[in-house]
Every structure is written in structure tokens, then in C-alpha cells.
Design a protein around this motif. Structure first.
Motif, short mmCIF file in Angstrom:
data_model
loop_
_atom_site.label_atom_id
_atom_site.label_comp_id
_atom_site.label_asym_id
_atom_site.label_seq_id
_atom_site.Cartn_x
_atom_site.Cartn_y
_atom_site.Cartn_z
N SER A 14 44.61 33.59 -0.83
CA SER A 14 45.41 34.60 -1.35
C SER A 14 45.75 34.69 -2.97
CB SER A 14 47.53 34.41 -0.54
OG SER A 14 46.66 34.02 0.75
N ARG A 18 44.55 38.21 -5.11
CA ARG A 18 45.76 39.15 -6.08
C ARG A 18 45.33 39.07 -7.50
NH1 ARG A 18 50.03 40.82 -4.29
NH2 ARG A 18 50.38 39.47 -2.67
N ASP A 30 44.96 42.12 1.78
CA ASP A 30 45.53 41.09 2.86
C ASP A 30 45.33 40.77 4.56
OD1 ASP A 30 46.76 38.23 4.31
OD2 ASP A 30 48.79 38.85 2.81
#
Ligand code: DC
Length: 212
Positions: A14, A18, A30
Motif C-alpha cells: 500500500s 501510493r 487498492d
């Protein structure tokens, strides 16, 4: 351009995805958040998580999108709700139902239509096997538990988080439909001992190097 980032729970997908999406000016997809959102809705509706057909109807009906904070479920931002302990514990079971995956994967391809950094197990093998760049982030289970603990900061012991990670690794890699695995031609990046910034810079070098 589609960049797909795969790997087990807590490998840093994650955070890295990002940062990579920001650096490349791409949408962040996601995929785990979508399975979490379905699971949250299943729990809210008192549907049995083992009932594949009932979970699949929830997945087919729920409207999922993303805003700048994260997932939006039926028009309401639910980023916080989908990270609850109850969802953590149920999501592997819900995400293992093939009918749930069949309902969600087309949505993922729609979100990524104009390019995206897609993160989640199976993004490099099933959802975007033809992605321009495919990465698999690996890290030892203990290192992943340590990262989760410092991310959460709620005092939960590393041993408890480690046990949950090992349980999810097992479920995610032994399920029949789209198990967690390293696909052929995917670049494996071992992240043990590397900061998130170092991982991002490795991936950026690879993306930019390949298109140079
Ligand atoms: O990455 P995460 O912890 O938010 O993922 C939550 C769960 O969703 C995880 O147990 C596996 C599942 N998942 C999946 O089956 N396929 C994906 N592409 C992403 C997540």
C-alpha cells in the motif's frame, strides 16, 4: 500505463503503491480495499461469510469507487471501517469465494482504464497479467508483523499480529481461485531491511529505465 504490485500481507504494497502512483501521476487502485469493502458490507448485513452465493450477491450489488481518502462504499467514504479487526479476520474467507472475485475483478479493470498503479495479490497474475510493469514485494513474516505493529500503533503485540499474518498467508496462498503466488516474468523485490523510500526508488528506476 499499468503498474501492478503483488505480494503478501504487510509487505508494504500500500505504502509503496501510493508513493509510486503519486510519482508517476497515476490513479492508485487498492484492490484489497475492494475485498475489504465487500467483507464490511457482508458483516453489516449479517450475511454468513462462508455462504459464497450470498457474499457474491453483496459483491454484485455494492457500488465501489475511490476518492482522495480511499474507498467509497455506496456513496459513503468507509476507509476507516474497512480496516477494522472484524474485517481483518473475515476478509480472507470472503475474498476466497470465486463468485466474489468474478464480481469484483471487472470493476478493478474499469478503475484502471486510464492507467493505474494497482496493488494486491493476484494483480500481476490474474487482473493485469499484461501490465506494463509487474512487481512482487517480499519480506519475512516477522518483518511484516513489525511493520503492521508500527503502522497501527495500538499496542497489539507483534506475536499476535505475526500469527494473524501467518494465518492469512496460508489462506491466501492455498485457496483455489487466484492464490498468492509469484508469477512468471514478475520482478521480485526483497524488502527486508529496506525503507519504503528505498523500495519506491528501486521500482521507479525499473519503470523509468524500461521506458527510457
Ligand atoms: O492487502 P489487504 O490486507 O488490504 O487485503 C485484504 C484481503 O483481501 C487479503 O486477505 C487478501 C484479499 N485480497 C485478494 O484476495 N486479492 C486482491 N487482489 C487483494 C486482496
Amino acid at each position: 500505463m499499468i503498474v501492478a504490485i503483488d505480494g503478501p500481507a504487510g509487505a508494504g504494497k500500500s505504502t509503496v503503491a501510493r508513493a509510486l502512483a503519486d510519482a508517476l501521476g497515476l490513479v492508485l487502485l487498492d484492490t484489497g480495499a475492494m475485498y475489504r469493502a465487500v467483507t464490511w458490507r457482508v458483516l453489516e448485513s449479517d450475511v454468513d461469510i462462508h455462504d459464497a452465493a450470498a457474499c457474491a450477491s453483496v459483491a454484485a450489488e455494492v457500488q465501489l469507487s475511490f476518492d482522495s481518502v480511499g474507498i467509497v462504499v455506496d456513496g459513503v467514504s468507509r476507509e476507516q471501517e474497512i480496516r477494522s479487526r472484524a474485517v481483518d479476520q473475515a476478509v480472507s474467507v470472503v475474498a476466497a469465494h470465486p463468485a466474489v472475485r468474478a464480481a469484483i475483478v471487472p470493476n478493478q479493470r474499469v478503475v484502471a482504464e486510464s492507467g493505474a498503479v494497482a496493488e494486491g495479490r493476484d494483480t500481476t497474475t490474474v487482473v493485469f497479467p499484461e501490465a506494463d510493469h509487474r512487481f512482487f514485494l517480499s519480506a519475512s513474516a516477522r518483518e511484516r508483523a513489525r511493520r503492521r505493529a508500527s503502522q497501527r500503533g495500538d499496542g497489539e503485540s507483534i506475536e499476535v499480529i505475526l500469527a494473524d499474518i501467518q494465518r492469512r498467508d496460508h489462506l491466501d496462498s492455498t485457496r483455489e481461485d487466484s492464490p498468492l503466488k509469484r508469477g512468471e516474468g514478475v520482478m521480485v523485490v526483497d524488502t527486508d531491511g529496506l525503507s519504503a523510500e528505498e523500495v519506491v526508488s528501486k521500482l521507479l528506476d525499473s519503470v523509468r529505465g524500461a521506458s527510457a
